[in-house]
Design a protein around this motif. Sequence first.
Motif, PDB file in Angstrom:
ATOM      1  N   UNK A  22       0.842  -1.197   0.000  1.00 54.03           N
ATOM      2  CA  UNK A  22       0.000   0.000   0.000  1.00 54.03           C
ATOM      3  C   UNK A  22       0.877   1.247   0.000  1.00 54.03           C
ATOM      4  N   UNK A  23       1.940   1.241   0.798  1.00 56.35           N
ATOM      5  CA  UNK A  23       2.845   2.388   0.846  1.00 56.35           C
ATOM      6  C   UNK A  23       3.531   2.613  -0.500  1.00 56.35           C
ATOM      7  N   UNK A  24       4.002   1.528  -1.119  1.00 57.18           N
ATOM      8  CA  UNK A  24       4.679   1.639  -2.416  1.00 57.18           C
ATOM      9  C   UNK A  24       3.708   2.097  -3.506  1.00 57.18           C
ATOM     10  N   UNK A  25       2.481   1.586  -3.500  1.00 56.98           N
ATOM     11  CA  UNK A  25       1.494   1.999  -4.495  1.00 56.98           C
ATOM     12  C   UNK A  25       1.127   3.468  -4.305  1.00 56.98           C
ATOM     13  N   UNK A  26       1.009   3.914  -3.075  1.00 59.69           N
ATOM     14  CA  UNK A  26       0.707   5.314  -2.800  1.00 59.69           C
ATOM     15  C   UNK A  26       1.853   6.203  -3.273  1.00 59.69           C
ATOM     16  N   UNK A  27       3.075   5.776  -3.050  1.00 64.96           N
ATOM     17  CA  UNK A  27       4.250   6.533  -3.494  1.00 64.96           C
ATOM     18  C   UNK A  27       4.287   6.636  -5.020  1.00 64.96           C
ATOM     19  N   UNK A  28       4.059   5.503  -5.704  1.00 68.97           N
ATOM     20  CA  UNK A  28       4.104   5.494  -7.176  1.00 68.97           C
ATOM     21  C   UNK A  28       2.974   6.355  -7.754  1.00 68.97           C
ATOM     22  N   UNK A  29       1.788   6.263  -7.193  1.00 67.46           N
ATOM     23  CA  UNK A  29       0.661   7.048  -7.683  1.00 67.46           C
ATOM     24  C   UNK A  29       0.912   8.541  -7.472  1.00 67.46           C
ATOM     25  N   UNK A  30       1.498   8.914  -6.335  1.00 65.64           N
ATOM     26  CA  UNK A  30       1.818  10.317  -6.073  1.00 65.64           C
ATOM     27  C   UNK A  30       2.865  10.828  -7.062  1.00 65.64           C
ATOM     28  N   UNK A  31       3.906  10.025  -7.329  1.00 58.20           N
ATOM     29  CA  UNK A  31       4.958  10.447  -8.255  1.00 58.20           C
ATOM     30  C   UNK A  31       4.433  10.609  -9.676  1.00 58.20           C
ATOM     31  N   UNK A  32       3.565   9.714 -10.102  1.00 62.87           N
ATOM     32  CA  UNK A  32       2.985   9.822 -11.449  1.00 62.87           C
ATOM     33  C   UNK A  32       2.143  11.084 -11.551  1.00 62.87           C
ATOM     34  N   UNK A  33       1.332  11.365 -10.537  1.00 63.83           N
ATOM     35  CA  UNK A  33       0.515  12.585 -10.552  1.00 63.83           C
ATOM     36  C   UNK A  33       1.390  13.828 -10.437  1.00 63.83           C
ATOM     37  N   UNK A  34       2.544  13.728  -9.798  1.00 62.62           N
ATOM     38  CA  UNK A  34       3.457  14.865  -9.689  1.00 62.62           C
ATOM     39  C   UNK A  34       4.077  15.182 -11.052  1.00 62.62           C
ATOM     40  N   UNK A  35       4.355  14.145 -11.846  1.00 59.36           N
ATOM     41  CA  UNK A  35       4.905  14.356 -13.192  1.00 59.36           C
ATOM     42  C   UNK A  35       3.869  14.980 -14.129  1.00 59.36           C
ATOM     43  N   UNK A  36       2.614  14.592 -13.985  1.00 57.80           N
ATOM     44  CA  UNK A  36       1.524  15.114 -14.817  1.00 57.80           C
ATOM     45  C   UNK A  36       0.582  15.929 -13.938  1.00 57.80           C
ATOM     46  N   UNK A  37       1.123  16.932 -13.295  1.00 55.67           N
ATOM     47  CA  UNK A  37       0.340  17.655 -12.295  1.00 55.67           C
ATOM     48  C   UNK A  37      -0.684  18.592 -12.920  1.00 55.67           C
ATOM     49  N   UNK A  38      -1.764  18.776 -12.189  1.00 54.20           N
ATOM     50  CA  UNK A  38      -2.828  19.715 -12.509  1.00 54.20           C
ATOM     51  C   UNK A  38      -2.939  20.662 -11.312  1.00 54.20           C
ATOM     52  N   UNK A  39      -3.679  21.739 -11.448  1.00 52.40           N
ATOM     53  CA  UNK A  39      -3.861  22.596 -10.273  1.00 52.40           C
ATOM     54  C   UNK A  39      -4.512  21.808  -9.125  1.00 52.40           C
TER      55      UNK A  39
END
Length: 140
Positions: A22-39
Amino acid sequence: MPALRTLVKRVLFALLLVALLVYAADFAYFRIRLLHSKPDDPLETVTALRVLAIEQKGGRTEYTIDERQPQQTAVCAHSLFPRAGYPPCWYLKKKFAQPIPMGTYFAPRFVQMLAAKSSRELRSSRVRILRPRSRPWQPG
């Protein structure tokens, strides 16, 4: 007995493995959204009023907005766990919704005893604490 011990070990190992996934999936999902960030995704700025809860006599509590700093602002991360040094938004919004407790606290007697250098000083501090000296009236 050994069967119970191995069962407990397996359950604990499975729980640890699920927590790590769960921690690793949360980290990966956050990093992907950080690369393709929206407001406001994955980082958001949260602003809320600073509400103070002031204790009154009789056990009542008065709620008021802080006059010195009426708003509190912080950056949070949309994730389950803290990311990039920012707390998760679910935690920060919950924390901002709670009023800040303000109360009057007095030093306990043993703290005064530790601070006193002699028994005379302790007696004089007791008189000062129980009966404050009156000051002459001054026009304001």
